[in-house]
Design a protein around this motif. Sequence first.
Motif, PDB file in Angstrom:
ATOM      1  N   SER A  48       0.821  -1.190   0.000  1.00 36.33           N
ATOM      2  CA  SER A  48       0.000   0.000   0.000  1.00 36.33           C
ATOM      3  C   SER A  48       0.849   1.231   0.000  1.00 36.33           C
ATOM      4  O   SER A  48       1.747   1.358   0.776  1.00 36.33           O
ATOM      5  CB  SER A  48      -0.853   0.027   1.224  1.00 36.33           C
ATOM      6  OG  SER A  48      -1.495  -1.152   1.334  1.00 36.33           O
ATOM      7  N   ARG A  58       5.043  -1.087   5.038  1.00 39.02           N
ATOM      8  CA  ARG A  58       6.001  -1.097   6.141  1.00 39.02           C
ATOM      9  C   ARG A  58       7.083  -2.147   5.955  1.00 39.02           C
ATOM     10  O   ARG A  58       7.673  -2.620   6.909  1.00 39.02           O
ATOM     11  CB  ARG A  58       5.288  -1.272   7.486  1.00 39.02           C
ATOM     12  CG  ARG A  58       4.289  -0.158   7.725  1.00 39.02           C
ATOM     13  CD  ARG A  58       3.673  -0.204   9.088  1.00 39.02           C
ATOM     14  NE  ARG A  58       4.596   0.269  10.094  1.00 39.02           N
ATOM     15  CZ  ARG A  58       4.235   0.757  11.271  1.00 39.02           C
ATOM     16  NH1 ARG A  58       2.959   0.849  11.576  1.00 39.02           N
ATOM     17  NH2 ARG A  58       5.125   1.145  12.138  1.00 39.02           N
ATOM     18  N   GLY A  95       6.715   2.105  -1.607  1.00 41.63           N
ATOM     19  CA  GLY A  95       7.159   3.454  -1.934  1.00 41.63           C
ATOM     20  C   GLY A  95       6.382   4.551  -1.241  1.00 41.63           C
ATOM     21  O   GLY A  95       6.667   5.731  -1.417  1.00 41.63           O
ATOM     22  N   THR A  96       5.416   4.194  -0.436  1.00 37.40           N
ATOM     23  CA  THR A  96       4.564   5.193   0.206  1.00 37.40           C
ATOM     24  C   THR A  96       5.337   6.137   1.111  1.00 37.40           C
ATOM     25  O   THR A  96       5.038   7.313   1.196  1.00 37.40           O
ATOM     26  CB  THR A  96       3.489   4.493   1.045  1.00 37.40           C
ATOM     27  OG1 THR A  96       2.783   3.598   0.219  1.00 37.40           O
ATOM     28  CG2 THR A  96       2.518   5.493   1.651  1.00 37.40           C
ATOM     29  N   CYS A  97       6.311   5.606   1.809  1.00 34.87           N
ATOM     30  CA  CYS A  97       6.999   6.400   2.830  1.00 34.87           C
ATOM     31  C   CYS A  97       8.243   7.099   2.280  1.00 34.87           C
ATOM     32  O   CYS A  97       9.051   7.610   3.060  1.00 34.87           O
ATOM     33  CB  CYS A  97       7.383   5.499   4.005  1.00 34.87           C
ATOM     34  SG  CYS A  97       8.563   4.226   3.532  1.00 34.87           S
ATOM     35  N   GLY A 144       9.117  -1.894   2.811  1.00 30.98           N
ATOM     36  CA  GLY A 144      10.033  -1.435   1.774  1.00 30.98           C
ATOM     37  C   GLY A 144       9.716  -1.858   0.366  1.00 30.98           C
ATOM     38  O   GLY A 144      10.612  -2.007  -0.458  1.00 30.98           O
ATOM     39  N   HIS A 169       2.282   5.730   5.153  1.00 28.89           N
ATOM     40  CA  HIS A 169       2.835   4.376   5.058  1.00 28.89           C
ATOM     41  C   HIS A 169       1.766   3.396   4.617  1.00 28.89           C
ATOM     42  O   HIS A 169       0.579   3.706   4.645  1.00 28.89           O
ATOM     43  CB  HIS A 169       3.404   3.927   6.411  1.00 28.89           C
ATOM     44  CG  HIS A 169       2.342   3.753   7.455  1.00 28.89           C
ATOM     45  ND1 HIS A 169       1.876   4.807   8.200  1.00 28.89           N
ATOM     46  CD2 HIS A 169       1.660   2.651   7.856  1.00 28.89           C
ATOM     47  CE1 HIS A 169       0.960   4.355   9.036  1.00 28.89           C
ATOM     48  NE2 HIS A 169       0.798   3.058   8.841  1.00 28.89           N
ATOM     49  N   SER A 170       2.224   2.225   4.235  1.00 28.11           N
ATOM     50  CA  SER A 170       1.288   1.159   3.922  1.00 28.11           C
ATOM     51  C   SER A 170       1.931  -0.189   4.185  1.00 28.11           C
ATOM     52  O   SER A 170       1.612  -0.855   5.144  1.00 28.11           O
ATOM     53  CB  SER A 170       0.822   1.254   2.480  1.00 28.11           C
ATOM     54  OG  SER A 170      -0.090   0.236   2.243  1.00 28.11           O
TER      55      SER A 170
HETATM   56 FE1  FES Z   1       5.852   0.817   1.901  1.00 25.67          FE
HETATM   57 FE2  FES Z   1       7.665   2.167   3.303  1.00 25.67          FE
HETATM   58  S1  FES Z   1       5.565   1.913   3.746  1.00 25.67           S
HETATM   59  S2  FES Z   1       7.922   1.287   1.344  1.00 25.67           S
END
Ligand code: FES
Length: 350
Positions: A28, A300, A305-307, A302, A297-298
């Motif tokens: 996500s 968590r 790409g959300t964060c 890696g 975040h989604s």
């Molecule tokens: Fe998905 Fe960090 S929350 S890459």
Amino acid sequence: MSEGFNMGFDAAAPDPETWDTAAPAAASHALPADGQSLSLRVSAITMVAETIRAIELVSRDGAPLPGFTAGAHINLKLPGGLSRSYSLTNGPETTDRYTIAVNRDVASRGGSAYIAEKLKPGDVLTVDPPHNTFPMVAGAELSAFFAGGIGITPVLAMIRHLERLGQPWKLFYAARNRASAAFVAELEALEVQIPGRVHFHFDDEAGKVMPLLKLAAGIPKAAHVYCCGPGKMIEIFKASAGWRPQDNVHVEHFAGTNARPTTAFTVVLKRQGKEFHVPAGESIMQVLMDNGIAVAHSCREGVCGTCETRVLEGVPDHKDNVLSPRERESNTLIMTCCSGAKTDRLVLDI
Ligand code: FES
């Protein structure tokens, strides 16, 4: 090499005997809580393989949706606080709907199970706008795709786009068996139009997995090559592509690396004028959230790409599966959910 995440956080561990995979709920990519989320209505649900549903989402008032590029994904906010990302399967020419395809994963952490068992036409979902960690390069001499199982989803969007552009492509699509492969009829029709560009590989018929190394060796060096599938398939794909210009090699992962930084450091939030100690093994994201700072975040892990956050000073210790080698070397971006720092201080654009 550009790397994206794969829409598959519900994915079970890939079966080592097949390129097929459980479910690619893309990780996500949740945008910040800034009002950018969309409220979309499920307009259709269609079975496109034995356990794969195509879901069509439209705006509630018929307004066009935010644009996107081929390879993009959206994040669905599901009950129970779940956020799951799925690749868009429609080409970017389509502006009135988003279509995704979701495999019912027996090892689902909740996302694909909810979609398979509860979601119905007419339901309204909160959705983050499209984000692309697996972009396609248009204008290539040839675009060659290697897809495993539900990894066909972003590839289908790219193929549809290339068809629209009238540009050449080839597809090598591996699945456990014909029944588990999605969009077969559409791909077969494309093959009829221009023979020689769609290659199916069904493990049960072939009695072995797709011979990726051999197939990839036949793709010209100038081509852009793409892979979306289970980890083992991506590993072999990468191994097959060492002789290619790295900017021509593109992958999207189903899962993170599980690697985490092992040293402590100080993270500085330049715009907020704050700094925090990040203990060894802890994530920047967790430290910030523990201190009441919201971080988009989604997944968590890696892959989504959300964060992604800009680095202003210091050297990140990258542990994600999103950034390309070139992006890593630039020291300008970091995924705060999993990466750390090689320097005592890391200054972020937060
Ligand atoms: Fe998905 Fe960090 S929350 S890459």
